[in-house]
Design a protein around this motif. Structure first.
Motif, PDB file in Angstrom:
ATOM      1  N   ASN A   1      -7.146   3.406  -5.799  1.00  0.00           N
ATOM      2  CA  ASN A   1      -6.873   3.139  -4.384  1.00  0.00           C
ATOM      3  C   ASN A   1      -5.436   2.698  -4.118  1.00  0.00           C
ATOM      4  O   ASN A   1      -5.181   1.899  -3.222  1.00  0.00           O
TER       5      ASN A   1
ATOM      6  N   LYS B   1       0.877  -1.179   0.000  1.00  0.00           N
ATOM      7  CA  LYS B   1       0.000   0.000   0.000  1.00  0.00           C
ATOM      8  C   LYS B   1       0.909   1.222   0.000  1.00  0.00           C
ATOM      9  O   LYS B   1       1.825   1.321   0.822  1.00  0.00           O
TER      10      LYS B   1
ATOM     11  N   THR C   1      -3.137   4.252  -2.659  1.00  0.00           N
ATOM     12  CA  THR C   1      -2.663   4.692  -1.350  1.00  0.00           C
ATOM     13  C   THR C   1      -3.579   4.269  -0.207  1.00  0.00           C
ATOM     14  O   THR C   1      -3.269   4.533   0.953  1.00  0.00           O
ATOM     15  N   THR C   2      -4.678   3.604  -0.520  1.00  0.00           N
ATOM     16  CA  THR C   2      -5.620   3.194   0.537  1.00  0.00           C
ATOM     17  C   THR C   2      -5.864   1.694   0.576  1.00  0.00           C
ATOM     18  O   THR C   2      -6.547   1.208   1.474  1.00  0.00           O
TER      19      THR C   2
END
Length: 336
Positions: free
Chosen positions: A260, A195, A262-263
């Motif tokens: 997504n 991530k 980074t999440t």
């Protein structure tokens, strides 16, 4: 006479047994996992079928009611199997169909699951400390350390954290960890579940360098960038190869837009052979490079995780940035 009429009447009212119904129009599909795990999802559909018997072509059988069967082959290497599906009706009548399934199973060569809290395993990882040659040639803003503030393992996750702080003459700190002199490999598949950090100027990377870098130098040693990401261009994943006449901005590669980054954790992978180097995100192929004997991608490479701030690639740093982490669930290297 009355008895004869009665018998005749009964004969006229007899009904024939209903004809048995057989399955028909059997269709069988197979989806082979791209991760070289040997996992295959089979789907069979037929009219009037109530069960499906699978013969996976290796002496293993399975019966399912909905036609969907998940099976994993375990023999290492490239193999083809004849899979036969028999659909059966409620009346016991059957129809069969066979398909060929090609499966590649890789053996796990090396991995780190990051399951022990504390610093990363010193038997597997070392560190580049400091700023190097002005950020190892990229004008980066961070000072690399091996402090627990910048790198730690907790709850099954490796975290490399970049922090805005004054440290040894730099305005930021982070970590660059590597397997040099501890682990290297030649050809195979490398997968990393990660991530990525958010924020302008963040530049996380998962990559490899030729083990002969000390003697050959860069880019003669070769560089395989499995994943790079710019916080200033969210969700754009870079896969790149650097080698003589194709270094820096002239590297060979491509990009893929995802969601997504980074999440959520995504799987970043490279499948490397003497003839091809293929780049994937979540099993989606987005770049294929033709390898030849004249290139430096035919020797042992070691692995690097780092999280840079700014620099020629990372770009402008958000003044509001204070800290962010690149998180890694696992790294796995398979030998084909």
């Amino acid at each position: 006479m009355a008895l004869l009429i009665s018998i005749a009447s009964c004969g006229k009212n007899e009904t024939k047994p209903a004809a048995k119904v057989a399955p028909s129009n059997l269709v069988v599909n197979a989806v082979v996992s791209a991760d070289s795990s040997g996992a295959v999802t089979f789907t069979a559909v037929a009219e009037n079928a109530v069960t499906y018997d699978y013969d996976f072509g290796n002496g293993t059988y399975q019966t399912v009611a909905n036609g969907i069967a998940n099976y994993s082959y375990t023999v290492v290497g490239h193999h083809s199997y004849t899979v036969t599906v028999t659909a059966k009706s409620a009346d016991g009548l059957v129809i069969s169909k066979s398909i060929q399934v090609a499966v590649n199973v890789s053996a796990l060569l090396w991995s780190d699951e990051f399951n022990t809290d504390g610093p990363p395993d010193p038997k597997k990882w070392g560190y580049d400390i400091g700023t190097g040659d002005n950020g190892w040639g990229n004008a980066e803003a961070q000072y690399y350390t091996n402090r627990p503030e910048n790198v730690t393992v907790a709850n099954g996750i490796l975290k490399i954290t970049a922090i805005k702080e004054n440290y040894a003459g730099s305005a930021y700190t982070s970590t660059r960890m590597l397997t040099k002199d501890k682990f290297s490999f030649k050809y195979g598949k490398i997968e990393v579940s990660a991530k990525l950090p958010a924020g302008g100027g963040t530049w996380p990377a998962i990559w490899m360098l030729g083990s002969n870098i000390t003697t050959a130098g860069w880019p003669a040693c070769g560089e395989i960038d499995i994943m790079e990401h710019k916080g200033n261009v969210p969700n754009k994943i870079y896969g790149t190869l650097h080698h003589p006449n194709h270094s820096g901005a002239n590297g060979d590669g491509s990009t893929l837009m995802i969601t997504n980054a980074t999440t959520a954790f995504h799987k970043y992978a490279v499948d490397w052979s003497p003839t091809l180097i293929r780049f994937y995100v979540d099993d989606q192929l987005f770049y294929t490079f033709t390898n030849t004997g004249s290139l430096p991608f035919n020797q042992h490479f070691f692995v690097i995780f780092n999280f840079a701030i700014g620099g020629n690639f990372g770009g402008a740093i958000d003044p509001a940035f204070t800290s962010a982490s690149m998180e890694v669930d696992y790294i796995r290297v398979y030998k084909n």
